[in-house]
Design an enzyme around this catalytic site. Structure first.
Site, mmCIF file in Angstrom:
data_model
loop_
_atom_site.group_PDB
_atom_site.id
_atom_site.type_symbol
_atom_site.label_atom_id
_atom_site.label_comp_id
_atom_site.label_asym_id
_atom_site.label_seq_id
_atom_site.Cartn_x
_atom_site.Cartn_y
_atom_site.Cartn_z
ATOM 1 N N LYS A 21 -2.600 -2.517 -5.522
ATOM 2 C CA LYS A 21 -2.289 -1.367 -6.384
ATOM 3 C C LYS A 21 -1.193 -1.791 -7.338
ATOM 4 O O LYS A 21 -0.302 -2.549 -6.952
ATOM 5 C CB LYS A 21 -1.779 -0.195 -5.541
ATOM 6 C CG LYS A 21 -2.829 0.410 -4.654
ATOM 7 C CD LYS A 21 -2.347 1.763 -4.117
ATOM 8 C CE LYS A 21 -3.169 2.172 -2.924
ATOM 9 N NZ LYS A 21 -2.414 2.399 -1.709
ATOM 10 N N GLU A 67 7.287 6.234 -4.740
ATOM 11 C CA GLU A 67 7.673 4.930 -4.213
ATOM 12 C C GLU A 67 7.627 3.854 -5.292
ATOM 13 O O GLU A 67 8.436 2.946 -5.298
ATOM 14 C CB GLU A 67 6.779 4.573 -3.021
ATOM 15 C CG GLU A 67 7.190 5.392 -1.797
ATOM 16 C CD GLU A 67 6.192 5.361 -0.655
ATOM 17 O OE1 GLU A 67 5.139 6.008 -0.785
ATOM 18 O OE2 GLU A 67 6.463 4.702 0.350
ATOM 19 N N ARG A 109 6.117 -4.424 -3.158
ATOM 20 C CA ARG A 109 6.343 -3.661 -1.928
ATOM 21 C C ARG A 109 6.136 -4.589 -0.728
ATOM 22 O O ARG A 109 5.116 -5.270 -0.634
ATOM 23 C CB ARG A 109 5.360 -2.514 -1.844
ATOM 24 C CG ARG A 109 5.600 -1.714 -0.600
ATOM 25 C CD ARG A 109 4.401 -0.936 -0.205
ATOM 26 N NE ARG A 109 4.692 -0.198 1.005
ATOM 27 C CZ ARG A 109 3.769 0.282 1.805
ATOM 28 N NH1 ARG A 109 2.507 0.122 1.522
ATOM 29 N NH2 ARG A 109 4.111 0.928 2.884
ATOM 30 N N ARG A 130 -2.553 9.238 13.716
ATOM 31 C CA ARG A 130 -1.686 8.581 14.712
ATOM 32 C C ARG A 130 -1.029 9.605 15.626
ATOM 33 O O ARG A 130 -0.617 10.670 15.160
ATOM 34 C CB ARG A 130 -0.580 7.777 14.006
ATOM 35 C CG ARG A 130 -1.083 6.494 13.409
ATOM 36 C CD ARG A 130 0.005 5.795 12.604
ATOM 37 N NE ARG A 130 -0.400 5.664 11.226
ATOM 38 C CZ ARG A 130 0.413 5.388 10.208
ATOM 39 N NH1 ARG A 130 1.695 5.207 10.418
ATOM 40 N NH2 ARG A 130 -0.046 5.289 8.987
ATOM 41 N N GLU A 167 4.797 17.952 0.092
ATOM 42 C CA GLU A 167 4.928 18.439 -1.291
ATOM 43 C C GLU A 167 3.983 19.600 -1.599
ATOM 44 O O GLU A 167 4.290 20.443 -2.430
ATOM 45 C CB GLU A 167 4.590 17.301 -2.278
ATOM 46 C CG GLU A 167 5.655 16.243 -2.360
ATOM 47 C CD GLU A 167 5.159 14.959 -3.018
ATOM 48 O OE1 GLU A 167 4.253 15.015 -3.869
ATOM 49 O OE2 GLU A 167 5.697 13.889 -2.680
ATOM 50 N N HIS A 212 8.492 3.704 5.685
ATOM 51 C CA HIS A 212 8.583 4.636 4.544
ATOM 52 C C HIS A 212 9.996 4.622 3.949
ATOM 53 O O HIS A 212 10.436 5.603 3.338
ATOM 54 C CB HIS A 212 8.297 6.108 4.957
ATOM 55 C CG HIS A 212 6.900 6.403 5.370
ATOM 56 N ND1 HIS A 212 6.608 7.225 6.452
ATOM 57 C CD2 HIS A 212 5.717 6.011 4.875
ATOM 58 C CE1 HIS A 212 5.301 7.320 6.586
ATOM 59 N NE2 HIS A 212 4.732 6.589 5.651
ATOM 60 N N ASN A 256 1.660 -3.427 -5.069
ATOM 61 C CA ASN A 256 1.587 -3.089 -3.646
ATOM 62 C C ASN A 256 0.286 -3.688 -3.120
ATOM 63 O O ASN A 256 -0.795 -3.176 -3.377
ATOM 64 C CB ASN A 256 1.598 -1.564 -3.510
ATOM 65 C CG ASN A 256 1.504 -1.108 -2.064
ATOM 66 O OD1 ASN A 256 1.345 -1.922 -1.147
ATOM 67 N ND2 ASN A 256 1.592 0.185 -1.843
ATOM 68 N N ASP A 300 -7.362 15.513 7.281
ATOM 69 C CA ASP A 300 -6.835 16.075 6.042
ATOM 70 C C ASP A 300 -6.357 17.510 6.290
ATOM 71 O O ASP A 300 -7.101 18.349 6.797
ATOM 72 C CB ASP A 300 -7.922 16.047 4.954
ATOM 73 C CG ASP A 300 -7.329 16.348 3.590
ATOM 74 O OD1 ASP A 300 -6.689 17.410 3.431
ATOM 75 O OD2 ASP A 300 -7.498 15.517 2.688
ATOM 76 N N PHE A 301 -5.112 17.756 5.898
ATOM 77 C CA PHE A 301 -4.495 19.048 6.219
ATOM 78 C C PHE A 301 -5.123 20.211 5.458
ATOM 79 O O PHE A 301 -5.026 21.355 5.881
ATOM 80 C CB PHE A 301 -2.981 18.975 5.990
ATOM 81 C CG PHE A 301 -2.305 18.184 7.058
ATOM 82 C CD1 PHE A 301 -2.384 16.791 7.075
ATOM 83 C CD2 PHE A 301 -1.638 18.817 8.109
ATOM 84 C CE1 PHE A 301 -1.802 16.045 8.091
ATOM 85 C CE2 PHE A 301 -1.056 18.082 9.123
ATOM 86 C CZ PHE A 301 -1.134 16.699 9.116
HETATM 87 P P1 ADP Z 1 -0.400 8.414 2.295
HETATM 88 O O1 ADP Z 1 0.402 7.863 1.121
HETATM 89 O O2 ADP Z 1 0.238 8.265 3.622
HETATM 90 O O3 ADP Z 1 -1.858 8.037 2.265
HETATM 91 P P2 ADP Z 1 -0.036 10.986 0.997
HETATM 92 O O4 ADP Z 1 1.425 11.159 0.919
HETATM 93 O O5 ADP Z 1 -0.797 10.732 -0.267
HETATM 94 O O6 ADP Z 1 -0.424 9.960 2.128
HETATM 95 O O7 ADP Z 1 -0.640 12.280 1.690
HETATM 96 C C1 ADP Z 1 -2.013 12.394 1.930
HETATM 97 C C2 ADP Z 1 -2.255 13.671 2.704
HETATM 98 O O8 ADP Z 1 -1.724 14.781 1.975
HETATM 99 C C3 ADP Z 1 -3.746 13.970 2.855
HETATM 100 O O9 ADP Z 1 -4.191 13.509 4.097
HETATM 101 C C4 ADP Z 1 -3.803 15.482 2.815
HETATM 102 O O10 ADP Z 1 -3.947 15.949 4.128
HETATM 103 C C5 ADP Z 1 -2.463 15.936 2.321
HETATM 104 N N1 ADP Z 1 -2.549 16.821 1.168
HETATM 105 C C6 ADP Z 1 -2.746 16.508 -0.120
HETATM 106 N N2 ADP Z 1 -2.805 17.623 -0.883
HETATM 107 C C7 ADP Z 1 -2.654 18.669 -0.041
HETATM 108 C C8 ADP Z 1 -2.621 20.094 -0.207
HETATM 109 N N3 ADP Z 1 -2.769 20.660 -1.385
HETATM 110 N N4 ADP Z 1 -2.450 20.827 0.893
HETATM 111 C C9 ADP Z 1 -2.304 20.261 2.101
HETATM 112 N N5 ADP Z 1 -2.322 18.947 2.318
HETATM 113 C C10 ADP Z 1 -2.498 18.160 1.268
#
Ligand code: ADP
Length: 397
Positions: free
Chosen positions: A14, A384, A89, A239, A333, A178, A7, A282-283
């Site tokens: 990657k 992926e 990819r 976004r 997830e 995606h 990728n 970040d969530f």
């Molecule tokens: P991408 O591939 O688009 O970079 P990911 O699918 O790896 O993204 O998701 C990254 C996001 O997942 C991070 O910004 C974070 O907010 C969120 N994340 C990861 N672990 C947790 C968790 N335990 N609880 C809530 N959010 C999480």
């Protein structure tokens, strides 16, 4: 068979080496800062190594990756002949590619003709292909597109209400992204939830840093939330997702911005990061802030969940029903706390979340609906790289 999955971004590469018989990853890593100072992270045999090394261009990066893979101590194969195929990819296949393909010179020309639609990604992806072809000329290279899964969408779903000449002249339409994840997760959902593969109506919520949602019937995509670019649809980390297009001119005038500056704001400074006044994209941070009583964080997460629920509602109408709704990617997830916030809007569909099952299904597969629920709710971790390896294997076998 060993499949190397690559990728390639503009300054990164990657990779994963996957044994297609066991579907296990034997080695993985990331070359970063290509063209700058260069750094390789490499994982194998349960260990991780980080090396700072000169990576002036992608060709050197892939050579160093191959050296690591055959290295006497750290390597996982004894010679490059043990790599049977490479899966790449590709971000944008336009309308030219509705499935993965073995890469030929004609295929590269066709991919290049889509560069205009993904100017940051496609040229970098092609760079990766060229670099790998040079060092592995004897193996087949396969292109797996982010857009391919969505090519089955009907015209009513992919056309924008714009003068039709823009579609004809420039290909302005919904493409969706995606796709590798949506394809993989929707198929896994059908297996995992024991649905009829020919008729199953599945909604996949890919909620990561970027986020998108898809609706598929019998494994074929009928609609998706991202559009010409990955900016449309759900609220994301940075976004904006959907908004009134007139906002762009309004803010350009008031803030004295160019359209590209505004687009940069919509891509990089909006979403939950912007809405929360800069708390975080970040969530985990947002949830922590909301739990401490921060009202802005609370309303940001409510708006995020509300947008996901609205898309689920509209895709249920689009398919005249839904059998399963699946959460995937980083947020989908892992963030069990988000799922009740989405599902509370879906009672009218007979959706019943099993909160205890949902709490347990973090980063692992799980059915998270009650036995009485009319719609199955699932968590399926996306993969992926494995999806790319499977697609590659299917073409080279
Ligand atoms: P991408 O591939 O688009 O970079 P990911 O699918 O790896 O993204 O998701 C990254 C996001 O997942 C991070 O910004 C974070 O907010 C969120 N994340 C990861 N672990 C947790 C968790 N335990 N609880 C809530 N959010 C999480």
């Amino acid at each position: 068979m060993n499949i190397l999955v690559v990728n390639c971004g503009s300054s990164s590469l990657k990779f994963q080496l996957i044994d297609s018989d066991t579907e296990q990853v034997s080695a993985s890593g990331n070359c970063e800062r290509i063209g700058l100072d260069g750094m390789i992270t490499y994982k194998a045999h349960g260990e991780k190594f980080v090396t700072e090394t000169d990576l002036p261009e992608h060709g050197i990066a892939i050579k160093k990756v191959l050296e690591l893979l055959v290295d006497k101590e750290r390597g996982v194969i004894s010679s490059l002949d043990e790599i049977h195929a490479v899966g790449h990819r590709m971000v944008h296949g336009g309308e030219k590619f509705s499935s993965s393909v073995i890469i030929t010179e004609d295929v590269i020309k066709d991919i290049e003709s889509c560069n205009d639609l993904a100017p940051l990604h496609n040229p970098a992806n092609i760079l990766g292909v060229r670099a790998c072809q040079e060092v592995m000329p004897g193996v087949k290279h396969v292109a797996v597109f982010d857009t391919a899964f969505h090519q089955t969408m009907p015209a009513k779903a992919y056309l924008y209400a714009l003068p039709k000449e823009y579609y004809e002249k420039y290909g302005v339409r919904r493409y969706g992204f995606h796709g590798t994840s949506h394809s993989f997760v929707s198929k896994e959902t059908i297996k995992f939830a024991d649905l009829d593969p020919k008729t199953a109506k599945v909604i996949v919520c890919h909620l990561g840093n970027g986020a998108s949602i898809s609706a598929s019937i019998g494994g074929k995509c009928v609609d998706t939330s991202m559009g010409l670019t990955p900016l449309e649809g759900l609220i994301m980390g940075t976004r904006s997702g959907d908004l009134d297009p007139a906002i762009i001119e309004y803010l350009c005038n008031h803030e004295n911005l160019t359209v590209s500056e505004m687009l940069n704001i919509l891509n990089k400074k909006s979403g939950v990061l912007g809405m929360s006044g800069g708390i975080s994209s970040d969530f985990r941070d947002l949830n922590a802030a909301a739990n401490e009583g921060n009202e802005v964080a609370k309303v940001t997460l409510e708006a995020y969940a509300y947008r996901v629920a609205k898309y689920i509602g509209s895709y249920t109408a689009a398919m005249n029903g839904v059998d399963a709704i699946t959460f995937t990617a980083g947020v989908g997830e892992n963030a069990a706390w988000l799922r009740p916030m989405v599902c509370k809007y879906l009672g009218f569909l007979g959706v019943e979340l099993d909160e205890a099952a949902s709490e347990k299904a973090c980063g692992v597969e799980g059915i998270i609906s009650t036995p009485e629920s009319k719609v199955k709710l699932c968590v399926i971790p996306t993969n992926e790289e494995l999806a790319i390896a499977r697609e590659t294997l299917a073409l080279v076998k």
